[in-house]
Motif scaffolding. Structure first.
Motif, PDB file in Angstrom:
ATOM      1  N   ASP A  45       0.815  -1.210   0.000  1.00 38.10           N
ATOM      2  CA  ASP A  45       0.000   0.000   0.000  1.00 38.10           C
ATOM      3  C   ASP A  45       0.853   1.266   0.000  1.00 38.10           C
ATOM      4  OD1 ASP A  45      -2.263   1.571   0.024  1.00 38.10           O
ATOM      5  OD2 ASP A  45      -2.631   1.334   2.169  1.00 38.10           O
ATOM      6  N   LEU A  46       1.915   1.277   0.820  1.00 37.38           N
ATOM      7  CA  LEU A  46       2.763   2.463   0.935  1.00 37.38           C
ATOM      8  C   LEU A  46       4.009   2.381   0.056  1.00 37.38           C
ATOM      9  CD1 LEU A  46       2.573   3.105   4.797  1.00 37.38           C
ATOM     10  CD2 LEU A  46       1.135   4.037   2.980  1.00 37.38           C
ATOM     11  N   SER A  52      12.784   0.124   4.826  1.00 36.49           N
ATOM     12  CA  SER A  52      11.791   1.034   5.414  1.00 36.49           C
ATOM     13  C   SER A  52      10.779   0.269   6.251  1.00 36.49           C
ATOM     14  CB  SER A  52      11.078   1.814   4.308  1.00 36.49           C
ATOM     15  OG  SER A  52      11.982   2.628   3.598  1.00 36.49           O
ATOM     16  N   ALA A 101      -3.478   6.404  10.146  1.00 33.58           N
ATOM     17  CA  ALA A 101      -2.323   6.854   9.371  1.00 33.58           C
ATOM     18  C   ALA A 101      -2.554   6.620   7.877  1.00 33.58           C
ATOM     19  CB  ALA A 101      -1.066   6.126   9.828  1.00 33.58           C
ATOM     20  N   ARG A 102      -2.191   7.621   7.096  1.00 34.98           N
ATOM     21  CA  ARG A 102      -2.318   7.510   5.641  1.00 34.98           C
ATOM     22  C   ARG A 102      -0.974   7.702   4.953  1.00 34.98           C
ATOM     23  NH1 ARG A 102      -6.072   5.579   7.341  1.00 34.98           N
ATOM     24  NH2 ARG A 102      -8.284   5.840   6.833  1.00 34.98           N
ATOM     25  N   SER A 103       0.093   7.795   5.741  1.00 36.50           N
ATOM     26  CA  SER A 103       1.426   7.967   5.180  1.00 36.50           C
ATOM     27  C   SER A 103       2.424   7.194   6.027  1.00 36.50           C
ATOM     28  CB  SER A 103       1.817   9.445   5.141  1.00 36.50           C
ATOM     29  OG  SER A 103       1.997   9.950   6.460  1.00 36.50           O
ATOM     30  N   TYR A 104       3.595   6.966   5.452  1.00 32.97           N
ATOM     31  CA  TYR A 104       4.644   6.262   6.176  1.00 32.97           C
ATOM     32  C   TYR A 104       5.077   7.035   7.421  1.00 32.97           C
ATOM     33  CZ  TYR A 104       9.204   4.094   7.115  1.00 32.97           C
ATOM     34  OH  TYR A 104      10.279   3.464   7.713  1.00 32.97           O
ATOM     35  N   ALA A 105       5.210   8.356   7.303  1.00 37.82           N
ATOM     36  CA  ALA A 105       5.653   9.178   8.430  1.00 37.82           C
ATOM     37  C   ALA A 105       4.655   9.117   9.581  1.00 37.82           C
ATOM     38  CB  ALA A 105       5.849  10.629   7.982  1.00 37.82           C
ATOM     39  N   ALA A 106       3.358   9.145   9.269  1.00 36.96           N
ATOM     40  CA  ALA A 106       2.336   9.099  10.312  1.00 36.96           C
ATOM     41  C   ALA A 106       2.336   7.745  11.016  1.00 36.96           C
ATOM     42  CB  ALA A 106       0.959   9.386   9.710  1.00 36.96           C
ATOM     43  N   GLN A 170      -5.382  -0.789   8.153  1.00 31.32           N
ATOM     44  CA  GLN A 170      -5.797   0.246   9.098  1.00 31.32           C
ATOM     45  C   GLN A 170      -6.837  -0.266  10.088  1.00 31.32           C
ATOM     46  OE1 GLN A 170      -5.737   0.717   5.748  1.00 31.32           O
ATOM     47  NE2 GLN A 170      -4.740   2.676   5.242  1.00 31.32           N
TER      48      GLN A 170
END
Length: 418
Positions: A45-46, A52, A101-106, A170
């Motif tokens: 997904d990401l 990572s 979360a919708r991003s890797y950073a989040a 999620q």
């Protein structure tokens, strides 16, 4: 001269406390492992590299180990139950936050906060149990408490695998985070027992790092646990992906099989290790260490077979046997840490232990395996884990040289002295 406080808590009351702490510890490991169950889904997904992906697990462990010394210092001075309950709220909300979360950073930030919350519980809970139970029953009590590792991990794999496959990764985080909030008030209302004190622990400076740096048994047992944690942390995070890539199992099926094996082997190994440890300890000051060390010696080659085999049946059978042998150490090694640490500084002891085993262990092993996987393939990368298990065995046997004297100096009388 040693003077011990009488344990006045009724046996039934101790069992209620143990059951509550076990329940919270189950959630602890569910919330940890649910991420690893959905690794393949998060990766796709990401659009992440294995490096990572491994850093998501390392971020949790880095924040966990950094926060542990602070909570250890607080835990030796303040109400340990309230500290643990506060941590439960934090990590439960952060786990659920991962589902938003919708991003890797989040997602990376959410998993880091989970580590901070869980550190408060991890530093104080073993000391709580040791203060509720007499010395001769401590190994079995801690073995029951640490049943949460295989059972909670398995539930994390099941929740993550099944829910993630059907509803998305999620949703798996959201579902895993809710139960912890329901246990916060019951945990808060438990009694924090008075620390069991003795002449040695009263004389020792509270929270002194020097005290533990001079304790050879504490250092070598911690190094054994660090090597074990390096291996098991890497395996916990990468085995579902290994089964998916090497043997073609989808996320739901692979996690269900791995979770079921982990439950059975973990219960069998953990309870057997606690029982064997108490029996061997009654005969020798190094009983707990011998059970752990021989479990590592026998488990390392079986684990290598599981990773190297191209046959699914052989792989799964070897994983089951290896997990059973490796889980033998769970109660015994944690009991060694308790027994060689003064009662007034046990929260600090576990804080130092947590920092060391994760700094040298699973804070780095997932990312290392991920980097090696990108370079050489996942199967080759995972073969570093049996080597780490062999190192753990070496430190267990080395610790046997000093355990009796160090336990006597801590003021603990649960170890016979040779």
């Amino acid at each position: 001269m040693t003077t011990l406080m009488t344990l006045k808590e009724p046996i039934s009351g101790r069992r209620v406390v143990l059951a509550m702490l076990l329940a919270v510890n189950l959630l602890n490991y569910i919330d940890r492992q649910v991420l690893y169950a959905v690794f393949p889904l998060v990766k796709g997904d990401l659009r992440l590299s294995d490096t990572s992906l491994g850093l998501l697990g390392s971020a949790f462990m880095l924040s966990y180990m950094v926060a542990a010394p602070l909570f250890g210092w607080i835990g030796d001075r303040k109400n340990r139950v309230h500290l643990a309950a506060g941590g439960l709220v934090v990590w439960s909300l952060a786990t659920a936050g991962g589902g938003l979360a919708r991003s890797y950073a989040a997602l990376l930030a959410a998993r880091s906060v989970v580590g901070i919350g869980e550190a408060s519980f991890g530093t104080v809970s073993p000391g709580l149990i040791s203060d509720y139970f007499p010395q001769e029953r401590r190994g079995r009590a801690l073995a029951y408490f640490y049943l949460a590792i295989p059972v909670g991990s398995a539930l994390g794999y099941l929740v993550g695998g099944i829910v993630g496959q059907r509803y998305g990764w999620q949703s798996a985080f959201l579902l895993a985070g809710i139960p912890g909030l329901l246990l916060t008030i019951p945990l808060w209302r438990l009694k924090d027992p008075a620390r069991i004190r003795n002449s040695a622990s009263i004389a020792a400076p509270r929270g002194s790092y020097r005290l533990f740096l001079q304790n050879r048994s504490f250092i070598t047992a911690t190094l054994a646990m660090a090597a074990m944690t390096f291996a098991l942390g890497g395996l916990a995070q990468w085995t579902p992906s290994f089964l998916n890539r090497m043997h073609g199992l989808d996320v739901a099926k692979g996690n269900t099989i791995f979770g079921a094996m982990t439950v059975v082997s973990g219960i069998l190994g953990t309870l057997s290790g606690g029982w064997l440890g108490d029996r061997m300890q009654a005969r020798s000051p190094s009983g707990y260490l011998m059970v752990s060390g021989w479990g590592f010696v026998l488990g390392a080659p079986v684990l290598a077979l599981a990773i190297s085999s191209g046959d699914l049946t052989t792989c799964l059978a070897a994983i089951f046997v290896a997990e059973t042998l490796l889980f033998l150490n769970t109660g015994p090694l944690n009991t060694v840490i308790v027994n060689v640490s003064p009662a007034s500084s046990r929260a600090m002891a576990f804080a130092i232990n947590i920092f060391a085993i994760h700094a040298l262990g699973d804070a780095v092993s997932p990312a290392i395996i991920g980097m090696f996987s990108d370079a050489f393939g996942l199967r080759s990368a995972m073969l570093i884990t049996p080597v780490a298990i062999a190192v753990a065995a070496f430190f267990c046997f080395l610790c046997c040289r000093w355990i009796a004297g160090d336990a006597e100096r801590s003021g603990d009388q649960s170890l016979p002295c040779s």
